[in-house]
Design a protein around this motif. Sequence first.
Motif, PDB file in Angstrom:
ATOM      1  N   ASP A  98       0.753  -1.422  -0.087  1.00 41.39           N
ATOM      2  CA  ASP A  98      -0.366   0.163  -0.264  1.00 41.39           C
ATOM      3  C   ASP A  98       1.194   1.314   0.120  1.00 41.39           C
ATOM      4  O   ASP A  98       0.851   2.158  -1.024  1.00 41.39           O
ATOM      5  CB  ASP A  98      -1.178   0.196   1.092  1.00 41.39           C
ATOM      6  CG  ASP A  98      -1.888  -0.734   1.234  1.00 41.39           C
ATOM      7  OD1 ASP A  98      -2.320  -1.513   0.212  1.00 41.39           O
ATOM      8  OD2 ASP A  98      -3.030  -0.763   1.863  1.00 41.39           O
ATOM      9  N   ALA A  99       2.182   1.181   0.767  1.00 39.52           N
ATOM     10  CA  ALA A  99       3.190   2.370   0.559  1.00 39.52           C
ATOM     11  C   ALA A  99       3.832   2.395  -0.575  1.00 39.52           C
ATOM     12  O   ALA A  99       3.694   3.990  -1.160  1.00 39.52           O
ATOM     13  CB  ALA A  99       3.583   2.312   2.043  1.00 39.52           C
ATOM     14  N   VAL A 100       4.077   1.060  -1.525  1.00 39.27           N
ATOM     15  CA  VAL A 100       4.054   1.409  -2.415  1.00 39.27           C
ATOM     16  C   VAL A 100       3.624   2.121  -3.968  1.00 39.27           C
ATOM     17  O   VAL A 100       3.665   3.425  -4.523  1.00 39.27           O
ATOM     18  CB  VAL A 100       4.775   0.656  -3.373  1.00 39.27           C
ATOM     19  CG1 VAL A 100       5.250   0.544  -4.694  1.00 39.27           C
ATOM     20  CG2 VAL A 100       6.305  -0.389  -2.198  1.00 39.27           C
ATOM     21  N   HIS A 101       2.493   1.809  -3.442  1.00 43.73           N
ATOM     22  CA  HIS A 101       0.748   1.852  -4.166  1.00 43.73           C
ATOM     23  C   HIS A 101       1.314   3.707  -4.432  1.00 43.73           C
ATOM     24  O   HIS A 101       0.578   4.379  -5.007  1.00 43.73           O
ATOM     25  CB  HIS A 101      -0.617   1.218  -4.383  1.00 43.73           C
ATOM     26  CG  HIS A 101       0.104   0.394  -4.620  1.00 43.73           C
ATOM     27  ND1 HIS A 101      -0.035  -0.425  -5.689  1.00 43.73           N
ATOM     28  CD2 HIS A 101      -0.727  -1.068  -3.618  1.00 43.73           C
ATOM     29  CE1 HIS A 101       0.727  -1.935  -5.430  1.00 43.73           C
ATOM     30  NE2 HIS A 101       0.060  -2.055  -4.285  1.00 43.73           N
ATOM     31  N   ALA A 102       0.787   4.209  -2.498  1.00 47.56           N
ATOM     32  CA  ALA A 102       0.691   5.317  -2.288  1.00 47.56           C
ATOM     33  C   ALA A 102       1.849   6.378  -3.089  1.00 47.56           C
ATOM     34  O   ALA A 102       1.580   7.978  -3.761  1.00 47.56           O
ATOM     35  CB  ALA A 102       0.364   5.984  -1.207  1.00 47.56           C
TER      36      ALA A 102
END
Length: 134
Positions: A98-102
């Motif tokens: 999720d951090a990568v996507h954000a």
Amino acid sequence: MARPRVWLDTNVVVRLLVGDDRAQLARAMKLLNTHTCTVSAAVLMECECVLRGFFKLDVQTIALSLQEFLSIDHVAAEHPTQVQAILAAYAAGLDFADAVHAYQRPEDESLVTFDKQFVRRAANVGVRGVRVPG
């Protein structure tokens, strides 16, 4: 003389982090000593998955290990500022993927998800612009 540049795959990074295969570790160490090594966020995301799922390491150990790995001379993330933000959000409680996507989206654009827990966790760690549609 300039060092040749190589991009590291997940299995090379994992060998360097856990040293579970002595022969591969030796080859990977030789590579670090002779090349400039680059790591993508996607490889780091896969490393996190392997370290958490297979090696059963906790979030803080993984975050610290990846930070220390990226601080080695001649090793760098593809987008260092972005990866530092990803690692900080991960250490603070956001899922690594999720951090990568954000952080891979432009800062002035929203990331839309149906995952309300992702939206809450993102807000809790200071990641703005993650929202549900509508």
